[in-house]
Design a protein around this motif. Structure first.
Motif, PDB file in Angstrom:
ATOM      1  N   THR A   2       0.967  -1.235   0.142  1.00  0.00           N
ATOM      2  CA  THR A   2      -0.192  -0.129   0.059  1.00  0.00           C
ATOM      3  C   THR A   2       0.952   1.405   0.054  1.00  0.00           C
ATOM      4  N   GLY A   3       0.287   2.399  -0.424  1.00  0.00           N
ATOM      5  CA  GLY A   3       0.847   3.717  -0.353  1.00  0.00           C
ATOM      6  C   GLY A   3       0.731   4.505   0.945  1.00  0.00           C
ATOM      7  N   THR A   4      -0.116   4.026   1.514  1.00  0.00           N
ATOM      8  CA  THR A   4      -0.604   4.822   2.947  1.00  0.00           C
ATOM      9  C   THR A   4      -1.061   3.839   4.040  1.00  0.00           C
ATOM     10  N   PRO A   5      -0.823   4.402   5.198  1.00  0.00           N
ATOM     11  CA  PRO A   5      -1.479   3.407   6.314  1.00  0.00           C
ATOM     12  C   PRO A   5      -2.788   3.335   6.347  1.00  0.00           C
ATOM     13  N   GLY A   6      -3.148   2.119   6.870  1.00  0.00           N
ATOM     14  CA  GLY A   6      -4.710   1.912   6.918  1.00  0.00           C
ATOM     15  C   GLY A   6      -5.584   1.703   5.507  1.00  0.00           C
ATOM     16  N   ALA A   7      -4.884   1.337   4.625  1.00  0.00           N
ATOM     17  CA  ALA A   7      -5.555   1.076   3.353  1.00  0.00           C
ATOM     18  C   ALA A   7      -5.524  -0.332   2.923  1.00  0.00           C
ATOM     19  N   LEU A  44      -4.890 -16.393  -2.882  1.00  0.00           N
ATOM     20  CA  LEU A  44      -3.811 -15.196  -3.038  1.00  0.00           C
ATOM     21  C   LEU A  44      -3.152 -15.157  -1.680  1.00  0.00           C
ATOM     22  N   GLN A  45      -1.918 -14.982  -1.503  1.00  0.00           N
ATOM     23  CA  GLN A  45      -1.411 -14.555  -0.133  1.00  0.00           C
ATOM     24  C   GLN A  45      -0.961 -13.054  -0.205  1.00  0.00           C
ATOM     25  N   ILE A  46      -1.321 -12.407   1.019  1.00  0.00           N
ATOM     26  CA  ILE A  46      -1.654 -11.039   0.840  1.00  0.00           C
ATOM     27  C   ILE A  46      -0.544 -10.648   1.977  1.00  0.00           C
ATOM     28  N   TRP A  47       0.362  -9.486   1.743  1.00  0.00           N
ATOM     29  CA  TRP A  47       0.896  -8.859   2.729  1.00  0.00           C
ATOM     30  C   TRP A  47       0.951  -7.551   2.771  1.00  0.00           C
ATOM     31  N   ASP A  48       0.615  -6.921   3.875  1.00  0.00           N
ATOM     32  CA  ASP A  48       0.233  -5.501   4.023  1.00  0.00           C
ATOM     33  C   ASP A  48       1.285  -4.875   4.678  1.00  0.00           C
ATOM     34  N   THR A  49       2.147  -3.784   3.995  1.00  0.00           N
ATOM     35  CA  THR A  49       2.990  -2.967   4.623  1.00  0.00           C
ATOM     36  C   THR A  49       2.482  -1.721   5.358  1.00  0.00           C
TER      37      THR A  49
END
Length: 186
Positions: A2-7, A44-49
């Protein structure tokens, strides 16, 4: 990605898995999501930074093995949109050449607070040759469509026959966005 926190853009109710911390303040959230594409289940394995710029240096390892990346920016936050170019630069440097990339403008449900016009997202996506749509993690608008489009592209690539017509993710996204029963917010 993501490009923004909380998205974060999943609504399937599965609990998050936490990755091992690399430092006391490092935390990536991972989820598995199963999407059915043409009768075939695609996991789909999803990783969120959460778009946190401090994680950028450790995300290089995730780029190498990623088959697809969803880049989100917050339509109410200019800096999250401005960060997308930096994320794309790193993706092009560290990810596989054929990685599937999709650009998503999140928080479309709060258009009254919008600071990034939809046309700006579309222009950036065209510049980088990636599909684009606006989403709302809160309402679910276009969230399933984003995952389904990525899964369709990955399934197509995995089983492509030489004489088979190519699947065009951008065309698919555009055609599905125009279907009022699919993904319309209004």
């Amino acid at each position: 990605m993501t490009g923004t926190p909380g998205a974060a853009a999943t609504r399937d109710g599965e609990g998050p898995e936490r990755s091992p911390p690399c430092s006391p303040s490092y935390d990536l959230t991972g989820k598995n999501k199963v999407v059915t594409v043409d009768g075939v289940k695609v996991k789909l394995q999803i990783w969120d930074t959460a778009g946190q710029e401090r994680f950028r240096s450790v995300t290089h390892a995730y780029y190498r093995d990623a088959q697809a990346l969803l880049l989100l920016y917050d339509i109410t936050n200019k800096s999250s949109f401005d960060n997308i170019r930096a994320w794309l630069t790193e993706i092009h440097e560290y990810a596989q050449r054929d990685v599937v990339i999709m650009l998503l403008g999140n928080k479309a449900d709060v258009s009254s607070e919008r600071v990034i016009r939809s046309e700006e997202g579309e222009m950036l996506a065209r510049e980088y040759g990636v599909p684009f749509m606006e989403t709302s993690a809160k309402t679910g608008m276009n969230v399933e469509l984003a995952f389904l489009a990525i899964a369709k592209e990955l399934k197509y690539r995995a089983g492509r026959q030489a004489d088979e017509p190519s699947f065009q993710i951008r065309d698919y996204v555009e055609s599905q966005k125009k279907r009022p029963s699919c993904c319309s917010f209004f």
